[in-house]
Design a protein around this motif. Structure first.
Motif, PDB file in Angstrom:
ATOM      1  N   VAL A 149       0.858  -1.178   0.000  1.00 35.84           N
ATOM      2  CA  VAL A 149       0.000   0.000   0.000  1.00 35.84           C
ATOM      3  C   VAL A 149       0.897   1.232   0.000  1.00 35.84           C
ATOM      4  CG1 VAL A 149      -1.741   1.295   1.295  1.00 35.84           C
ATOM      5  CG2 VAL A 149      -1.792  -1.207   1.276  1.00 35.84           C
ATOM      6  N   GLY A 150       0.662   2.135  -0.914  1.00 34.75           N
ATOM      7  CA  GLY A 150       1.416   3.383  -0.933  1.00 34.75           C
ATOM      8  C   GLY A 150       2.529   3.379  -1.949  1.00 34.75           C
ATOM      9  N   ASP A 151       3.307   4.462  -1.918  1.00 35.39           N
ATOM     10  CA  ASP A 151       4.356   4.676  -2.912  1.00 35.39           C
ATOM     11  C   ASP A 151       5.747   4.285  -2.435  1.00 35.39           C
ATOM     12  OD1 ASP A 151       2.591   5.650  -4.829  1.00 35.39           O
ATOM     13  OD2 ASP A 151       2.673   7.674  -3.999  1.00 35.39           O
ATOM     14  N   GLY A 152       5.864   3.706  -1.259  1.00 34.19           N
ATOM     15  CA  GLY A 152       7.169   3.289  -0.755  1.00 34.19           C
ATOM     16  C   GLY A 152       7.187   1.792  -0.498  1.00 34.19           C
ATOM     17  N   PRO A 153       8.360   1.260  -0.128  1.00 35.67           N
ATOM     18  CA  PRO A 153       8.465  -0.166   0.175  1.00 35.67           C
ATOM     19  C   PRO A 153       7.780  -0.499   1.509  1.00 35.67           C
ATOM     20  CG  PRO A 153      10.535   0.917   0.650  1.00 35.67           C
ATOM     21  CD  PRO A 153       9.647   1.952   0.003  1.00 35.67           C
ATOM     22  N   ALA A 154       7.461  -1.754   1.707  1.00 35.78           N
ATOM     23  CA  ALA A 154       6.974  -2.257   2.992  1.00 35.78           C
ATOM     24  C   ALA A 154       7.971  -3.305   3.475  1.00 35.78           C
ATOM     25  CB  ALA A 154       5.586  -2.869   2.848  1.00 35.78           C
ATOM     26  N   GLU A 155       8.475  -3.126   4.688  1.00 36.39           N
ATOM     27  CA  GLU A 155       9.408  -4.074   5.285  1.00 36.39           C
ATOM     28  C   GLU A 155       8.641  -4.967   6.241  1.00 36.39           C
ATOM     29  OE1 GLU A 155      12.305  -1.557   7.162  1.00 36.39           O
ATOM     30  OE2 GLU A 155      13.334  -1.165   5.274  1.00 36.39           O
ATOM     31  N   LEU A 156       8.782  -6.285   6.073  1.00 35.64           N
ATOM     32  CA  LEU A 156       8.048  -7.248   6.886  1.00 35.64           C
ATOM     33  C   LEU A 156       9.003  -8.259   7.506  1.00 35.64           C
ATOM     34  CD1 LEU A 156       5.271  -8.165   4.273  1.00 35.64           C
ATOM     35  CD2 LEU A 156       5.163  -6.365   5.985  1.00 35.64           C
ATOM     36  N   MET A 157       8.652  -8.732   8.692  1.00 38.55           N
ATOM     37  CA  MET A 157       9.337  -9.860   9.284  1.00 38.55           C
ATOM     38  C   MET A 157       8.362 -11.025   9.225  1.00 38.55           C
ATOM     39  SD  MET A 157      11.274 -10.292  12.921  1.00 38.55           S
ATOM     40  CE  MET A 157      10.029 -10.885  14.014  1.00 38.55           C
ATOM     41  N   VAL A 158       8.787 -12.131   8.620  1.00 38.36           N
ATOM     42  CA  VAL A 158       7.955 -13.322   8.466  1.00 38.36           C
ATOM     43  C   VAL A 158       8.587 -14.436   9.285  1.00 38.36           C
ATOM     44  CG1 VAL A 158       7.020 -14.986   6.817  1.00 38.36           C
ATOM     45  CG2 VAL A 158       7.319 -12.587   6.129  1.00 38.36           C
ATOM     46  N   ILE A 159       7.793 -15.058  10.145  1.00 41.11           N
ATOM     47  CA  ILE A 159       8.274 -16.174  10.947  1.00 41.11           C
ATOM     48  C   ILE A 159       7.527 -17.407  10.470  1.00 41.11           C
ATOM     49  CG2 ILE A 159       8.574 -17.129  13.260  1.00 41.11           C
ATOM     50  CD1 ILE A 159       8.252 -14.129  14.228  1.00 41.11           C
ATOM     51  N   GLN A 160       8.218 -18.236   9.687  1.00 40.35           N
ATOM     52  CA  GLN A 160       7.608 -19.465   9.185  1.00 40.35           C
ATOM     53  C   GLN A 160       7.799 -20.560  10.226  1.00 40.35           C
ATOM     54  OE1 GLN A 160       9.333 -20.105   5.268  1.00 40.35           O
ATOM     55  NE2 GLN A 160       7.659 -18.965   4.339  1.00 40.35           N
ATOM     56  N   THR A 161       6.737 -21.328  10.479  1.00 42.48           N
ATOM     57  CA  THR A 161       6.765 -22.342  11.535  1.00 42.48           C
ATOM     58  C   THR A 161       6.661 -23.749  10.956  1.00 42.48           C
ATOM     59  OG1 THR A 161       4.380 -22.537  11.875  1.00 42.48           O
ATOM     60  CG2 THR A 161       5.496 -20.679  12.955  1.00 42.48           C
ATOM     61  N   ASP A 162       6.838 -24.723  11.818  1.00 40.65           N
ATOM     62  CA  ASP A 162       6.645 -26.113  11.421  1.00 40.65           C
ATOM     63  C   ASP A 162       5.248 -26.601  11.803  1.00 40.65           C
ATOM     64  OD1 ASP A 162       6.954 -26.228  14.159  1.00 40.65           O
ATOM     65  OD2 ASP A 162       8.584 -27.687  14.149  1.00 40.65           O
ATOM     66  N   GLU A 163       4.346 -25.676  12.120  1.00 43.52           N
ATOM     67  CA  GLU A 163       2.955 -26.006  12.450  1.00 43.52           C
ATOM     68  C   GLU A 163       2.273 -26.687  11.271  1.00 43.52           C
ATOM     69  OE1 GLU A 163       1.042 -25.422  15.219  1.00 43.52           O
ATOM     70  OE2 GLU A 163       2.615 -24.454  16.371  1.00 43.52           O
ATOM     71  N   THR A 164       1.382 -27.614  11.548  1.00 42.64           N
ATOM     72  CA  THR A 164       0.565 -28.245  10.522  1.00 42.64           C
ATOM     73  C   THR A 164      -0.678 -27.385  10.314  1.00 42.64           C
ATOM     74  OG1 THR A 164       1.337 -30.435  11.176  1.00 42.64           O
ATOM     75  CG2 THR A 164      -0.713 -30.334   9.903  1.00 42.64           C
ATOM     76  N   PRO A 165      -0.974 -27.013   9.067  1.00 41.12           N
ATOM     77  CA  PRO A 165      -2.165 -26.184   8.837  1.00 41.12           C
ATOM     78  C   PRO A 165      -3.446 -26.934   9.222  1.00 41.12           C
ATOM     79  CG  PRO A 165      -0.987 -26.617   6.770  1.00 41.12           C
ATOM     80  CD  PRO A 165      -0.253 -27.307   7.844  1.00 41.12           C
ATOM     81  N   THR A 166      -4.426 -26.186   9.714  1.00 38.40           N
ATOM     82  CA  THR A 166      -5.702 -26.773  10.126  1.00 38.40           C
ATOM     83  C   THR A 166      -6.835 -26.072   9.389  1.00 38.40           C
ATOM     84  OG1 THR A 166      -5.999 -25.222  11.951  1.00 38.40           O
ATOM     85  CG2 THR A 166      -4.796 -27.257  12.433  1.00 38.40           C
ATOM     86  N   THR A 167      -8.026 -26.589   9.542  1.00 37.23           N
ATOM     87  CA  THR A 167      -9.231 -25.943   9.020  1.00 37.23           C
ATOM     88  C   THR A 167     -10.214 -25.738  10.167  1.00 37.23           C
ATOM     89  OG1 THR A 167     -10.229 -28.066   8.440  1.00 37.23           O
ATOM     90  CG2 THR A 167      -9.003 -26.931   6.700  1.00 37.23           C
ATOM     91  N   ASP A 168     -11.109 -24.766  10.001  1.00 37.06           N
ATOM     92  CA  ASP A 168     -12.199 -24.507  10.965  1.00 37.06           C
ATOM     93  C   ASP A 168     -11.708 -24.204  12.377  1.00 37.06           C
ATOM     94  OD1 ASP A 168     -14.152 -24.950   8.955  1.00 37.06           O
ATOM     95  OD2 ASP A 168     -14.017 -27.118   9.300  1.00 37.06           O
ATOM     96  N   ARG A 169     -10.553 -23.581  12.497  1.00 35.67           N
ATOM     97  CA  ARG A 169     -10.020 -23.245  13.818  1.00 35.67           C
ATOM     98  C   ARG A 169      -9.529 -21.802  13.861  1.00 35.67           C
ATOM     99  NH1 ARG A 169      -6.014 -27.296  16.197  1.00 35.67           N
ATOM    100  NH2 ARG A 169      -6.452 -26.026  18.014  1.00 35.67           N
ATOM    101  N   PRO A 170     -10.425 -20.833  13.632  1.00 33.38           N
ATOM    102  CA  PRO A 170      -9.973 -19.443  13.700  1.00 33.38           C
ATOM    103  C   PRO A 170      -9.496 -19.105  15.122  1.00 33.38           C
ATOM    104  CG  PRO A 170     -12.364 -19.539  13.652  1.00 33.38           C
ATOM    105  CD  PRO A 170     -11.868 -20.936  13.415  1.00 33.38           C
TER     106      PRO A 170
END
Length: 172
Positions: free
Chosen positions: A147-168
């Motif tokens: 969003v916007g005219d500049g860069p966006a800096e993000l920190m992403v922490i990828q895990t070894d979690e197993t994805p689930t469904t129906d668990r918000p």
């Protein structure tokens, strides 16, 4: 359970940008973090450390390339990413269950149900749409972009979690 120790004090970050031509990629960015560490005598220290081993590549096809510096960990990994101005990731699922923390700038995520959220520094999100399926429009996962005219800096922490469904809101 995430077994990643996040170093305290992401006090500042910097996006180094120089003149760029349309036929050449922008220069690699540099971000900064504070490392609270201990020496052999048991004394702690604060050291300002650069993050600058970035590669310009996609995180999950067909998303466009963005700067990434992957920091491996036994049970996950931390990735610092810089989305260039006007970056758009197209529709794609997250590659892993991952936490995303904007450090500067703003980015958005639009879910398949049409709900769009714009996030900036201090916001935190978790991506867990790996089990999504293509809808009638061919959308799968989420659409994300800068969003916007500049860069966006993000920190992403990828895990070894197993994805689930129906668990918000399962991470408490």
């Amino acid at each position: 359970m995430i077994r990643i120790a996040i170093l305290a004090g992401f006090v500042s970050s910097a996006w180094m940008i120089g003149p760029a031509r349309a036929d050449t990629p922008p220069p690699r960015p540099t971000m900064w973090y504070w490392h609270n560490w201990t020496d052999h005598a048991g004394v702690s220290h604060m050291t300002k450390c650069p993050v600058r081993d970035f590669d310009l590549k996609t995180m999950s096809k067909p998303a466009g390339p963005q700067w990434q510096d992957r920091m491996k960990n036994e049970h996950g990994q931390v990735i610092f990413t810089v989305q260039p101005a006007h970056w758009n990731g197209a529709w794609h699922p997250d590659p892993k269950v991952q936490w995303i923390i904007p450090l500067s700038g703003a980015w958005y995520v639009t879910a398949m149900d049409g709900h769009k959220v714009v996030m900036g520094p201090g916001d935190v999100s978790v991506g867990e749409d790996q089990l999504s399926r293509k809808d009638q429009q061919g959308h799968v996962g989420h659409d994300a972009g800068n969003v916007g005219d500049g860069p966006a800096e993000l920190m992403v922490i990828q895990t070894d979690e197993t994805p689930t469904t129906d668990r918000p809101c399962r991470f408490r």
